[in-house]
Design a protein around this motif. Structure first.
Motif, PDB file in Angstrom:
ATOM      1  N   ASP A   1      26.111  71.301 -39.643  1.00 39.27           N
ATOM      2  CA  ASP A   1      27.090  72.149 -40.332  1.00 39.27           C
ATOM      3  C   ASP A   1      27.941  72.909 -39.324  1.00 39.27           C
ATOM      4  OD1 ASP A   1      26.854  75.033 -42.541  1.00 39.27           O
ATOM      5  OD2 ASP A   1      28.318  73.386 -42.480  1.00 39.27           O
TER       6      ASP A   1
ATOM      7  N   HIS B   1      30.666  75.751 -39.779  1.00 34.90           N
ATOM      8  CA  HIS B   1      30.335  77.129 -40.169  1.00 34.90           C
ATOM      9  C   HIS B   1      29.576  77.865 -39.075  1.00 34.90           C
ATOM     10  CE1 HIS B   1      31.019  75.163 -44.144  1.00 34.90           C
ATOM     11  NE2 HIS B   1      31.651  76.296 -44.362  1.00 34.90           N
TER      12      HIS B   1
ATOM     13  N   ASP C   1      11.054  73.503 -24.887  1.00 31.85           N
ATOM     14  CA  ASP C   1      10.149  72.400 -24.560  1.00 31.85           C
ATOM     15  C   ASP C   1      10.341  71.291 -25.587  1.00 31.85           C
ATOM     16  OD1 ASP C   1       6.585  71.790 -24.430  1.00 31.85           O
ATOM     17  OD2 ASP C   1       8.137  71.190 -23.009  1.00 31.85           O
TER      18      ASP C   1
ATOM     19  N   ASN D   1      19.593  62.864 -33.106  1.00 31.88           N
ATOM     20  CA  ASN D   1      20.252  64.161 -33.285  1.00 31.88           C
ATOM     21  C   ASN D   1      21.458  64.382 -32.380  1.00 31.88           C
ATOM     22  OD1 ASN D   1      18.228  65.141 -35.192  1.00 31.88           O
ATOM     23  ND2 ASN D   1      16.878  64.976 -33.422  1.00 31.88           N
TER      24      ASN D   1
ATOM     25  N   ARG E   1      17.710  76.514 -44.488  1.00 29.76           N
ATOM     26  CA  ARG E   1      18.899  76.216 -43.689  1.00 29.76           C
ATOM     27  C   ARG E   1      20.019  75.815 -44.631  1.00 29.76           C
ATOM     28  NH1 ARG E   1      18.583  75.144 -38.132  1.00 29.76           N
ATOM     29  NH2 ARG E   1      20.263  73.623 -38.188  1.00 29.76           N
ATOM     30  N   TYR E   2      21.192  76.333 -44.334  1.00 34.94           N
ATOM     31  CA  TYR E   2      22.313  76.091 -45.222  1.00 34.94           C
ATOM     32  C   TYR E   2      23.384  75.250 -44.562  1.00 34.94           C
ATOM     33  CZ  TYR E   2      20.638  79.212 -48.825  1.00 34.94           C
ATOM     34  OH  TYR E   2      19.896  79.765 -49.835  1.00 34.94           O
ATOM     35  N   SER E   3      24.019  74.433 -45.362  1.00 33.07           N
ATOM     36  CA  SER E   3      25.222  73.733 -44.942  1.00 33.07           C
ATOM     37  C   SER E   3      26.270  74.087 -45.982  1.00 33.07           C
ATOM     38  CB  SER E   3      24.981  72.229 -44.879  1.00 33.07           C
ATOM     39  OG  SER E   3      26.133  71.569 -44.429  1.00 33.07           O
ATOM     40  N   GLY E   4      27.254  74.861 -45.566  1.00 34.84           N
ATOM     41  CA  GLY E   4      28.160  75.413 -46.573  1.00 34.84           C
ATOM     42  C   GLY E   4      27.391  76.403 -47.424  1.00 34.84           C
TER      43      GLY E   4
ATOM     44  N   MET F   1      21.413  63.092 -50.058  1.00 38.72           N
ATOM     45  CA  MET F   1      20.782  62.181 -49.102  1.00 38.72           C
ATOM     46  C   MET F   1      19.448  62.742 -48.621  1.00 38.72           C
ATOM     47  SD  MET F   1      23.881  60.605 -46.833  1.00 38.72           S
ATOM     48  CE  MET F   1      23.065  59.125 -46.288  1.00 38.72           C
ATOM     49  N   VAL F   2      19.392  64.053 -48.500  1.00 37.66           N
ATOM     50  CA  VAL F   2      18.153  64.699 -48.052  1.00 37.66           C
ATOM     51  C   VAL F   2      17.083  64.572 -49.135  1.00 37.66           C
ATOM     52  CG1 VAL F   2      17.124  66.911 -47.403  1.00 37.66           C
ATOM     53  CG2 VAL F   2      19.353  66.263 -46.506  1.00 37.66           C
TER      54      VAL F   2
ATOM     55  N   GLN G   1      15.664  61.178 -48.973  1.00 38.67           N
ATOM     56  CA  GLN G   1      14.716  60.979 -47.869  1.00 38.67           C
ATOM     57  C   GLN G   1      13.381  61.633 -48.167  1.00 38.67           C
ATOM     58  OE1 GLN G   1      17.367  62.231 -44.497  1.00 38.67           O
ATOM     59  NE2 GLN G   1      16.421  60.455 -43.547  1.00 38.67           N
TER      60      GLN G   1
ATOM     61  N   ILE H   1      10.442  62.948 -39.323  1.00 39.25           N
ATOM     62  CA  ILE H   1      10.988  63.537 -38.100  1.00 39.25           C
ATOM     63  C   ILE H   1      12.520  63.543 -38.156  1.00 39.25           C
ATOM     64  CG2 ILE H   1      11.036  61.522 -36.561  1.00 39.25           C
ATOM     65  CD1 ILE H   1       9.882  63.480 -34.377  1.00 39.25           C
ATOM     66  N   ASN H   2      13.101  62.557 -38.819  1.00 36.97           N
ATOM     67  CA  ASN H   2      14.564  62.574 -38.996  1.00 36.97           C
ATOM     68  C   ASN H   2      14.977  63.775 -39.833  1.00 36.97           C
ATOM     69  OD1 ASN H   2      15.002  60.341 -37.479  1.00 36.97           O
ATOM     70  ND2 ASN H   2      15.708  59.026 -39.150  1.00 36.97           N
TER      71      ASN H   2
ATOM     72  N   GLY I   1      15.512  67.090 -38.135  1.00 39.07           N
ATOM     73  CA  GLY I   1      16.716  67.274 -37.334  1.00 39.07           C
ATOM     74  C   GLY I   1      16.399  67.654 -35.905  1.00 39.07           C
ATOM     75  N   GLY I   2      17.260  68.460 -35.308  1.00 42.98           N
ATOM     76  CA  GLY I   2      17.079  68.852 -33.917  1.00 42.98           C
ATOM     77  C   GLY I   2      15.761  69.576 -33.686  1.00 42.98           C
ATOM     78  N   HIS I   3      15.309  70.314 -34.689  1.00 45.60           N
ATOM     79  CA  HIS I   3      14.045  71.041 -34.539  1.00 45.60           C
ATOM     80  C   HIS I   3      12.869  70.090 -34.381  1.00 45.60           C
ATOM     81  CE1 HIS I   3      15.614  75.103 -35.365  1.00 45.60           C
ATOM     82  NE2 HIS I   3      16.523  74.457 -36.046  1.00 45.60           N
TER      83      HIS I   3
ATOM     84  N   VAL J   1      12.590  67.691 -32.355  1.00 44.91           N
ATOM     85  CA  VAL J   1      12.310  67.267 -30.980  1.00 44.91           C
ATOM     86  C   VAL J   1      11.641  68.374 -30.172  1.00 44.91           C
ATOM     87  CG1 VAL J   1      14.189  65.611 -30.976  1.00 44.91           C
ATOM     88  CG2 VAL J   1      14.582  67.877 -30.039  1.00 44.91           C
ATOM     89  N   LEU J   2      11.579  69.569 -30.738  1.00 41.80           N
ATOM     90  CA  LEU J   2      10.909  70.662 -30.027  1.00 41.80           C
ATOM     91  C   LEU J   2       9.409  70.516 -30.211  1.00 41.80           C
ATOM     92  CD1 LEU J   2      13.138  73.683 -31.119  1.00 41.80           C
ATOM     93  CD2 LEU J   2      13.320  72.304 -29.050  1.00 41.80           C
TER      94      LEU J   2
END
Lengths: 385, 231
Positions: A138, A141, A205, A361, B141-144, B153-154, B157, B200-201, B204-206, B208-209
């Motif tokens: 997003d 925003h 990490d 990602n 978590r927000y998108s818009g 789509m989420v 999944q 895991i998809n 999102g980015g979280h 991979v942590l």
């Protein structure tokens, strides 16, 4: 750039991948040691790619042809084979990377001088800071903001946080996206140096692709002068988020190429190290070989399309969706193929398995890219030939 | 629990039910502990050459290792720790056994929990935990103006992951085959793999942590590699 020159470029780049492979596991375990390897010819090569001729008197020269890495097709070929060596080291290397595209396409002369002179004086890492802890896909925003302090001299204060930023803790200079006002054209890009007051970075990490040490960047009242705003000489529609979209379209095939490089490396490892394959296993590997060829063709086609028209992003989206799916399938299959203990007895298979998750990602998740593909279809933009 | 469709031993059905209920929200090493301590004396279930154990279970002198139908006291075995950065945070250690005696001090005829059962339980547990994590993450978590979890789509999944998990458990309980059938076991674990990749998809980015689900997902694949014999 004709096909013979590109073939020569490809053959030459392949010879550099072994240096990356030789250090890949070391850097995976200890990312901070990357500084020890900046003298390697392969690292030096990558660190100079994407620096234009006006600033770069050490391009990559093959048969009297100079390669600056400024076209997408050069980048996908180079990235694929260097990632075949080690994708983590590719992303962790010093050099322009994503911010380089912003500088090349949107910066003014003074900003280019500032940026490129840093890169050429010594191995220099850069960053591209768009994603935030609560704003990933997003990006429209984002909340990091740049507010005017003084209406007369245009000075602003930058406040906010960025997340998952590659090389954030070791970068000397980079690009930050921040909001100056509401709405999609209320986002600007600014050029920031590491020693700016109020700027801090902290490493995160990660499971895979550990070499670039993804980071959290924090900005507390960082002073930004008018001269640091990138694209201020352009109309609001031609800078800011337009810059981000340009970068993603241009770099998406490159990310796909990284995933392909890892996939190819995994495939070659299986072919080389696993003997006495059953019929099922042979058929499975043959299937993967076809996937590799298909994905490579898509990536190269995407790169050629982007070099003609950077707004033509759907082929890059198709290529990246396929590449990220393939790399997970093939790295997971390789562990199955080598059986019990493969995770620990084949360290590279372990690493490639972990690295495979990271590509999803980068430059758009598969969900976002599928929406992009669908939108292109609905707008009549998809051409099959 | 019994159903008209069930062909499994009622004790085992109750066991999996209790396991999933009582370990919900616990840490991974607590889930391991639950399985190993459910026996009268703690029993660690090993693969052919490896075993995973929470530190606390290893410290108990009455702990045994179950390898196939052989039960070994810890003192009967030689084993070395396999260092791995991504498992240490979960307080679970991995060990490789050497020079394993052909027979342990005891042989068990009716094995209460095989290595295949163990692998399925833990991997399914991990899948459910990751699903819960993703639900919480994407609800906040927000998108818009919408939470990300409300995007079509989420939702799709999430449903894919739920379908897989439901199918896996249902197949285990009601299926015509058992996990001792290699082909069936591989099939079930491939379904879990698909589920893990979806989860895991979603993160999102979280994802991979290492502090989020990625360590658990890594361990899920490690367990598959160690415990599931591929075809």
């Amino acid at each position: 750039m004709n096909i013979e020159k590109l073939n020569a470029f490809e053959e030459a780049i392949k010879s550099y991948s072994q240096e990356f492979r030789d250090i890949g596991l070391i850097i995976d375990e200890q990312p901070d040691r990357l500084h020890e390897f900046t003298d390697l010819a392969s690292v030096q090569l990558l660190s100079r790619m994407m620096i234009p001729s006006e600033y770069n008197d050490h391009p990559f020269i093959i048969n009297n042809t100079k390669f600056y890495g400024l076209t997408c097709i050069e980048r996908v070929i180079g990235t694929e084979w260097l990632s075949y060596g080690d994708a983590g080291v590719v992303v962790g290397c010093p050099g322009p990377s994503l911010s380089g595209i912003i500088i090349q396409d949107f910066a003014d002369g003074q900003q280019k001088e500032q940026y490129y002179s840093k890169l050429l004086s010594k191995p220099c890492w850069t960053f591209f800071a768009l994603t935030e802890p609560n704003k990933g896909s997003d990006a429209m925003h984002i909340e990091t903001n740049m507010k005017k302090v003084n209406a007369c001299d245009g000075q602003r204060l930058l406040n906010g946080e960025k997340y998952f930023i590659g090389n954030g803790t070791r970068a000397e200079i980079g690009v930050v996206f921040a909001r100056t006002t509401t709405g999609p054209i209320g986002i600007e890009m600014c050029l920031i140096e590491k020693d700016s007051d109020g700027f801090s970075a902290e490493a995160l990490d990660t499971l895979g692709l550990r070499a670039p040490k993804l980071s959290r960047l924090t900005f507390q009242n960082v002073r930004i002068n008018e001269e640091q705003i990138i694209g201020r000489h352009l109309s609001p529609l031609k800078r800011g988020m337009h810059g981000a979209i340009t970068v993603f379209n241009k770099m998406r095939p490159t990310v796909a190429a990284m995933a392909l490089g890892v996939s190819q490396a995994t495939y070659d490892y299986m072919i080389t190290n696993k003997k006495n394959l059953s019929l099922d296993q042979q058929q499975k590997l043959e299937n993967f070989q076809n996937e590799l060829i298909t994905t490579r063709n898509l990536i190269r086609q995407a790169a050629l399309e982007v070099d003609i028209n950077p707004r033509n992003g759907y082929v890059g989206s198709i290529a990246k969706v396929r590449a990220t799916s393939l790399v997970k399938q093939i790295t997971q299959y390789a562990l199955d193929l080598f059986g019990e203990g493969a995770f620990f007895e084949h360290p590279y298979l372990n690493k490639w398995f972990r690295d495979a998750f990271a590509f999803e990602n980068m430059e758009g998740t598969s969900n976002i890219l599928k929406l992009n593909i669908f939108q292109s279809y609905m707008n009549g933009k998809i051409s099959y030939v | 629990m019994s159903t008209l469709l069930s062909s499994k031993n009622e004790n085992l059905l109750n066991y999996i039910n209790r396991f999933l209920e009582e370990t919900r929200g616990l840490s991974l090493f607590e889930a391991f502990e639950w399985i190993f301590k459910a026996f009268e004396n703690p029993i660690i279930i090993s693969s052919n050459n490896y075993f995973l154990a929470p530190h606390s279970v290893l410290e108990n002198p009455n702990t045994h290792i179950l390898r196939g139908n052989n039960l070994y006291q810890l003192t009967e075995l030689k084993f070395n720790k396999v260092n791995n950065h991504f498992m240490e945070h979960e307080m679970i250690s991995l060990f490789k056994m050497d020079d394993i005696p052909e027979k342990g001090s005891n042989q068990i005829e009716n094995i209460p929990l095989t290595k295949n059962d163990f692998a399925l339980f833990i991997r399914t547990w991990i899948a459910l935990e990751c699903l819960a994590y993703d639900k919480k993450l994407l609800s906040n978590r927000y998108s818009g103006k919408l939470p990300i979890i409300q995007y079509q789509m989420v939702k799709g999944q999430f449903s894919e992951a739920i379908i897989k998990i439901y199918s896996i458990i249902n197949n285990y309980i009601n299926g015509n085959s058992t996990l001792e059938n290699k082909s069936f076991n591989v099939f079930i674990h491939n379904e879990i793999d698909d589920c893990m990749n979806t989860l895991i998809n979603l993160t999102g980015g979280h994802g991979v942590l290492t502090e989020t689900v990625s360590r658990k997902i890594y361990l899920s694949f490690v367990i598959k590699n160690l415990f599931v014999e591929s075809e």
